[in-house]
Design an enzyme around this catalytic site. Sequence first.
Site, PDB file in Angstrom:
ATOM      1  N   GLU A  47       1.020  -0.858   0.285  1.00 51.82           N
ATOM      2  CA  GLU A  47       0.573   0.228  -0.365  1.00 51.82           C
ATOM      3  C   GLU A  47       0.644   1.607   0.182  1.00 51.82           C
ATOM      4  O   GLU A  47       2.174   1.264   0.613  1.00 51.82           O
ATOM      5  CB  GLU A  47      -1.294   0.435   1.133  1.00 51.82           C
ATOM      6  CG  GLU A  47      -1.556   1.408   1.622  1.00 51.82           C
ATOM      7  CD  GLU A  47      -2.200   1.452   2.889  1.00 51.82           C
ATOM      8  OE1 GLU A  47      -1.472   0.983   3.950  1.00 51.82           O
ATOM      9  OE2 GLU A  47      -3.353   1.842   3.082  1.00 51.82           O
ATOM     10  N   ASN A 110      -7.130   6.185  -1.268  1.00 50.94           N
ATOM     11  CA  ASN A 110      -6.020   5.634  -0.945  1.00 50.94           C
ATOM     12  C   ASN A 110      -6.292   4.245  -1.935  1.00 50.94           C
ATOM     13  O   ASN A 110      -7.453   3.553  -2.233  1.00 50.94           O
ATOM     14  CB  ASN A 110      -6.128   4.726   0.146  1.00 50.94           C
ATOM     15  CG  ASN A 110      -4.946   3.863   0.307  1.00 50.94           C
ATOM     16  OD1 ASN A 110      -3.850   3.852  -0.032  1.00 50.94           O
ATOM     17  ND2 ASN A 110      -4.222   4.039   1.855  1.00 50.94           N
ATOM     18  N   LYS A 127      -9.346   2.152  -1.704  1.00 55.33           N
ATOM     19  CA  LYS A 127      -9.878   1.748  -0.047  1.00 55.33           C
ATOM     20  C   LYS A 127     -11.052   1.791  -0.241  1.00 55.33           C
ATOM     21  O   LYS A 127     -11.216   3.256   0.261  1.00 55.33           O
ATOM     22  CB  LYS A 127      -9.023   2.116   0.494  1.00 55.33           C
ATOM     23  CG  LYS A 127      -8.314   1.477   2.028  1.00 55.33           C
ATOM     24  CD  LYS A 127      -7.159   2.108   2.523  1.00 55.33           C
ATOM     25  CE  LYS A 127      -6.815   1.361   3.693  1.00 55.33           C
ATOM     26  NZ  LYS A 127      -5.799   2.019   4.269  1.00 55.33           N
ATOM     27  N   GLU A 146      -5.894   8.975   7.822  1.00 53.66           N
ATOM     28  CA  GLU A 146      -6.452   8.332   6.516  1.00 53.66           C
ATOM     29  C   GLU A 146      -8.270   8.583   6.535  1.00 53.66           C
ATOM     30  O   GLU A 146      -8.291   9.374   5.145  1.00 53.66           O
ATOM     31  CB  GLU A 146      -6.231   6.704   6.442  1.00 53.66           C
ATOM     32  CG  GLU A 146      -4.777   5.993   6.514  1.00 53.66           C
ATOM     33  CD  GLU A 146      -5.134   4.112   5.547  1.00 53.66           C
ATOM     34  OE1 GLU A 146      -4.112   4.302   6.778  1.00 53.66           O
ATOM     35  OE2 GLU A 146      -5.551   4.119   5.115  1.00 53.66           O
ATOM     36  N   CYS A 171      -4.878  -2.837   3.193  1.00 52.51           N
ATOM     37  CA  CYS A 171      -4.358  -2.807   4.374  1.00 52.51           C
ATOM     38  C   CYS A 171      -5.688  -3.267   5.360  1.00 52.51           C
ATOM     39  O   CYS A 171      -5.816  -3.854   5.703  1.00 52.51           O
ATOM     40  CB  CYS A 171      -4.042  -1.620   4.764  1.00 52.51           C
ATOM     41  SG  CYS A 171      -2.645  -1.453   6.538  1.00 52.51           S
ATOM     42  N   ASN A 196       0.680  -1.431   5.567  1.00 52.05           N
ATOM     43  CA  ASN A 196       1.457  -0.148   6.073  1.00 52.05           C
ATOM     44  C   ASN A 196       0.858  -0.252   7.614  1.00 52.05           C
ATOM     45  O   ASN A 196      -0.224   0.545   7.933  1.00 52.05           O
ATOM     46  CB  ASN A 196       1.158   1.384   5.630  1.00 52.05           C
ATOM     47  CG  ASN A 196       2.277   1.481   4.494  1.00 52.05           C
ATOM     48  OD1 ASN A 196       3.207   2.361   3.917  1.00 52.05           O
ATOM     49  ND2 ASN A 196       1.997   0.549   3.850  1.00 52.05           N
TER      50      ASN A 196
HETATM   51  N1  ING Z   1      -3.340   0.200   8.968  1.00 54.80           N
HETATM   52  C1  ING Z   1      -3.259  -0.417  10.235  1.00 54.80           C
HETATM   53  C2  ING Z   1      -3.767  -1.493   9.670  1.00 54.80           C
HETATM   54  O1  ING Z   1      -5.032  -1.677   9.305  1.00 54.80           O
HETATM   55  C3  ING Z   1      -4.683  -0.491  11.911  1.00 54.80           C
HETATM   56  C4  ING Z   1      -3.920   0.163  10.687  1.00 54.80           C
HETATM   57  C5  ING Z   1      -2.944  -0.404  12.902  1.00 54.80           C
HETATM   58  C6  ING Z   1      -5.927  -0.828  12.313  1.00 54.80           C
HETATM   59  C7  ING Z   1      -3.193  -1.430  13.666  1.00 54.80           C
HETATM   60  C8  ING Z   1      -5.413  -1.504  13.898  1.00 54.80           C
HETATM   61  C9  ING Z   1      -4.774  -1.875  14.060  1.00 54.80           C
HETATM   62  O2  ING Z   1      -3.210  -2.596   9.256  1.00 54.80           O
HETATM   63  C10 ING Z   1      -3.260   0.883   7.466  1.00 54.80           C
HETATM   64  N2  ING Z   1      -3.414   1.745   6.484  1.00 54.80           N
HETATM   65  O3  ING Z   1      -4.841   0.654   6.987  1.00 54.80           O
END
Ligand code: ING
Length: 310
Positions: A47, A110, A127, A146, A171, A196
């Site tokens: 991503e 995204n 996304k 985001e 993601c 990411n």
């Molecule tokens: N990043 C993370 C993901 O869903 C996140 C955001 C991190 C959500 C940890 C929940 C817990 O992997 C992106 N870019 O969506």
Amino acid sequence: MSRFVNVAAAQLGPIARNETKKQVVDRLLAHLHQAKAMGVELVVFPELALTTFFPRWYVEDKAEFDAFYEREMPGPDTQILFDTAAKLGIGFYLGYAELAMEGGQLHRYNTSILVERNGQIVGKYRKVHLPGHAKDEPWRAFQHLEKYYFEPGDTFDVWQAYGGTIGMALCNDRRWSETYRIMGLKGVEMVLLGYNTPVHNPPAPEHDDLSMFHNHLVMQAGAYQNGTWVVGVAKAGNEEGIEMIGGSAIIAPSGEIVAACSTKGDELAIARCDLDLCNSYKTTTFNFEVHRRPEAYGLIANQRGVVRPW
Ligand code: ING
């Protein structure tokens, strides 16, 4: 008979804020050449694979961050990716920040694209599940904006490519079972997704030690429950001071991880994927037509949050 696709999870290590798109594209080209030398047909990048993960910072005027977005795809920085792909006869999935003019209005998404071995874009995805928050939240060690920098997409789709039915996600989408099921209902045989993912999640630090477990759990479940391959690819490592998970993996319809990265840098994990392995699940345990009960599932499409029945 077997329909094989040789796939590479093309993981990237950190991309610095001041790294130029040319420098990043050179890293992507190195992956393409190495993958080609190993018989790969489809390379899956992460991503937002052209820039650092800029939603970790708040800026008052989004226009300050316009340079992180692509107005055209291919554009001046990325045309060489498409030309090289066509020359080598290798295709790719690429995640990037999209700046789109629609109806005279500027929109930010995204986005990911699927490019076939002739260098042509066969599909584009925006996304759907944007995590994080829409306003600056200074209490956080870092932001996850985001919902501020992007508008959500509203469609999960599949495309005929690489001899099979290929879907795309990005993601946070991978954490939601609806993502895989919608594509499963369209017959998906391989879901491509970049991510990411910071190790630390400020609202729930107690999850941090489980970040890799949760990463693989959701992709393995999505694969098995829909009889599809899943290829998940990280932008990993310590990016501008924020530790991001690696764990890029190629997952079979059985739910088994058949190839994975073991570093947090630029690394290829490669597998020879038999798309016909999907049938063993799609025609038995997860034969949707025989076993699903949509009459019982209404809430899933018609209700957003929790409503207690009493
Ligand atoms: N990043 C993370 C993901 O869903 C996140 C955001 C991190 C959500 C940890 C929940 C817990 O992997 C992106 N870019 O969506």
